[in-house]
Design an enzyme around this catalytic site. Sequence first.
Site, PDB file in Angstrom:
ATOM      1  CE  LYS A  78      -3.786   2.192   2.464  1.00 25.80           C
ATOM      2  NZ  LYS A  78      -4.924   1.910   3.563  1.00 25.80           N
ATOM      3  CB  SER A 153      -8.057   4.031   2.958  1.00 20.41           C
ATOM      4  OG  SER A 153      -7.407   3.240   3.740  1.00 20.41           O
ATOM      5  CB  SER A 177      -8.602   1.107   5.826  1.00 17.81           C
ATOM      6  OG  SER A 177      -9.196   2.329   5.629  1.00 17.81           O
TER       7      SER A 177
END
Lengths: 486, 523
Positions: A78, A153, A177
């Site tokens: 990420k 997210s 997330s």
Amino acid sequence: MSLYRKSLAELAAGLHTKQFSSVEVTQHFLDRIAKHDKTLNSFVSITAEQALAQAKQADAQLAKGSMAALTGVPLAQKDIFCTQGVKTSCGSKMLDNFIAPYDATVVSKCKQAGLVMLGKLNMDEFAMGSSNETSYYGPVKNPWDTTRVPGGSSGGSAAAVAARLTPAATGTDTGGSIRQPAALCNLTGLKPTYGLVSRWGMIAFASSLDQAGPITQTAEDAALLLNTMVGFDDKDSTSLNRPTVNYTASLKDSLQGLRIGLPKEYFAAGLNSDVAKVIETAIAEYKKLGATITDISLPNSHLSVPAYYVIAPAECSSNLSRFDGVRFGYRCNDPKDLNDLYQRSRGEGFGAEVKRRIMIGTYALSAGYYDAYYLKAQKVRRLISDDFKRAFEKVDVIMGPTSPNTAFKLGEHSDDPITMYLCDIYTIAVNLAGLPGMSIPAGFAHNLPVGLQLVGNYFSEAKLLNIAHQYQQVTNWHTQMPKGFE
Amino acid sequence: MEVGIHYAPAPQGSGARIVKPGWRVDAISVVNPNLQPGDSQQVGTDFMEWETVIGLEIHTQLATRSKIFSGASIAFGAEPNTQACAVDLGLPGVLPVLNKEAVRMAIKFGLAVGAQIAPKSIFARKNYFYPDLPKGYQISQYELPVVGKGKLTIELEDGSSKTIGITRAHLEEDAGKSLHEDFHGMTGIDLNRAGTPLLEIVSEPDMRSAKEAVAYMKKIHSLVRYLEICDGNMQEGSFRCDANVSVRKKGAPEFGTRAELKNINSFRFVERAINFEVERQIDILESGGKVVQETRLYDANKHETRSMRSKEEAMDYRYFPDPDLLPLAINAQDIQAVRETLPELPDAKKQRFMQAFGLSDYDAAILTGDRDLANYFETVVKTAGEAKLAANWIISELSGRLNKEDKLITDSPISAAHLAGMLQRLTAGAITSKMAKEVFDAMWNGEGDADTIIEKRGLKPADNSAVEKIIDELIANNAGQVEQYRAGKDKVLGFFVGQVMKLSQGKADPAQVNKLLLEKLKK
């Protein structure tokens, strides 16, 4: 079986037995990224060159027999984790030009374990969002239906793993997330107990809630990746010094006598009835595995979203102050004076959702409002933790839906932050309490994936992974792949 | 602090003056003819009906090796931004880790002022934007500081003492430095100082004059140097203070509205700034105005305080507990471990000096005002004995000289061993006091130890027969003066002593001369 269909465990086994090389596997996934990511937009940076170099090194280690469990297996990070020499954008224009001079602990641990980094994954800007639509790099599409969001997210992580552009990915979870995008993309996602994975080098959203974890195809893969990610880090004062656990060791334990708690608040109004049906079927499956079901109550659940949307913005308003155009990141053109530099750098560098949360948080911490908002929210946080504490006196694991709905259409909630915030109604309490939580594929509603959430007591990751793994032994939801990416 | 010393028995601290940052001692101070406006002598009788109320916030830079939340060095004077690591730069993703040594130093201070050490204290973020504040917040302590209520006794000029309450002391990080020169209208940022550990010591509003404030500040300065938790270097900013100043009618139950004077970095300035501010506030009140609560900056060059921001403009720092740092837990064992490292503190040392060495309150106060000076004294006495003599030489000759040449006791050209050697010769009668001064000068100039100098210069007191001969001749040649003396005019003795010293070219030992003269004049 094609390489991309393999789990982390299967790829590791194949590399160990020399059925294929790390360079082959890496190239295979790089090719898939090149082919499919134009559709999905799940990567911010693709680090092909470095990946192949790492793969070569891994192959050398594999040849020498000096490899670790996951040596040579590809993975994507990420874009919230700092990576030395590779852009770390955090999904923001603010950091579009930022190249970190150091690796996050999660990144260096993955490197040390011989994992090959394919690239950096798209995400909601500064991890603020539940749909991956707030990214400066544009929304990520859900591979199950590219008109829909992948969740957020960690939307890039979920979309990339779901489409098998990477066999696994890292994510971070501040209010859901990891779990919510895992649910919306038919994946296994684990948010560990707060403090288990080091936050060093992970760009902070809300420091007391942020926690990194794996997003994978299977529980076994999550256990393997968690083995790599966890560990005490003296660079993170909130990191916990715990005895080492091998998370794969107890995957095969029987679930006979497992006590499952179903909080009535997680099955109340607001839950999509088709999602509810999928969850009920999954629970029934656990009964067959020998579990007993107890109805429980988490009476303060309704307070978790309001408390979260005070605490998380409050912390973010302070955490994001360092992005001021002075030392790194975006700086406006020709600032007239200091205030102009601040106002325009931040005004132009941050997106709307980030600004909204900075303003909410700044307000909540202001003199005269602090007690009513921040302090009150912290008290609510304690109440929520106490709810869980009482529940875990009676049950081993709490189950329910990860998200009240399946993946929604791109743009559907863009103008309605409240509805967007309610996407995380079942996941947020877990962060507030600092507990570990998982989402695992539980079936489909209208051809869209539904996630089952498992919440365990502190440090019960091994148990959660065992519970998830046993379910995956008797179901095949987790092996389903979106059409068009095969 | 040239003023406020005079020759009267001075309190500890005020006898030792700070000329420049660093600690220098000077007992032979005189009233400074070049009084600056704001120096204490200028305020006084006009304002008898007014009472000044002062509280100080003293920022001491802790003498740790590394920063309070990172491993970077805190050494002073490095090239800009060479001592700022990723944490100090506030890069994305970095996290603070508390320096345990800074905590130990805070505990040390707390124990020295009899304060309670908080079993649990909290680091909080003080949020504001400034270019030299890299994270956009300063990590400090707000609601729960590490050191709670304590107290410190200061000695006043009239010989009385007063106890000043210490409200709290808390740990925090320093900001960096903004450099406005040399950048052609731009501002340069040096983050070397960012993250330097500070202990902010907050007093109660217990001081009633600028002099008390100075005495308190000096006492804290002495204490932190005794504890070796701060180098006390004011020029480098290691020790600086903010003063909260208000005035009220004598006997008024409530405090007046206060002004906070920022960033005062010398003892002289703290006195001047307070006196200026007191005068300003009294002027406002006496002309029917109202003092506004505000932050004011003391400008040492223009000698004025001027407004930085009013209460309305005061920043809302939005303090909240720093989620990156766990509460700081300190248990009884931690405290005990620190207690065992406590040195003898100034007050205890002063008492001991008075009792063990028979020193006066005044001498003991000066010698114990600085730990290095006290150590020097004790080293001299260990070899030479004669504590009172040693004290005199150190206080008047040595300190005077050090002060004049802007040197610290630790940089003294005369080592304690050399001074002791000289004092031994002096007490043995091997040299006269006058010769001792000559030896002292020679030692100062690096000519070796006392014995070497005495030998090289052939110094020895004139022998008695030579002196007797001079005296006999004087008595024979000055019948008139002899007559006067014998008639009861004791003062005439001085004439004879002077003549003997002159004729012996200073080689006679004055004590011996006295003795012989008395004997011979009686006959």
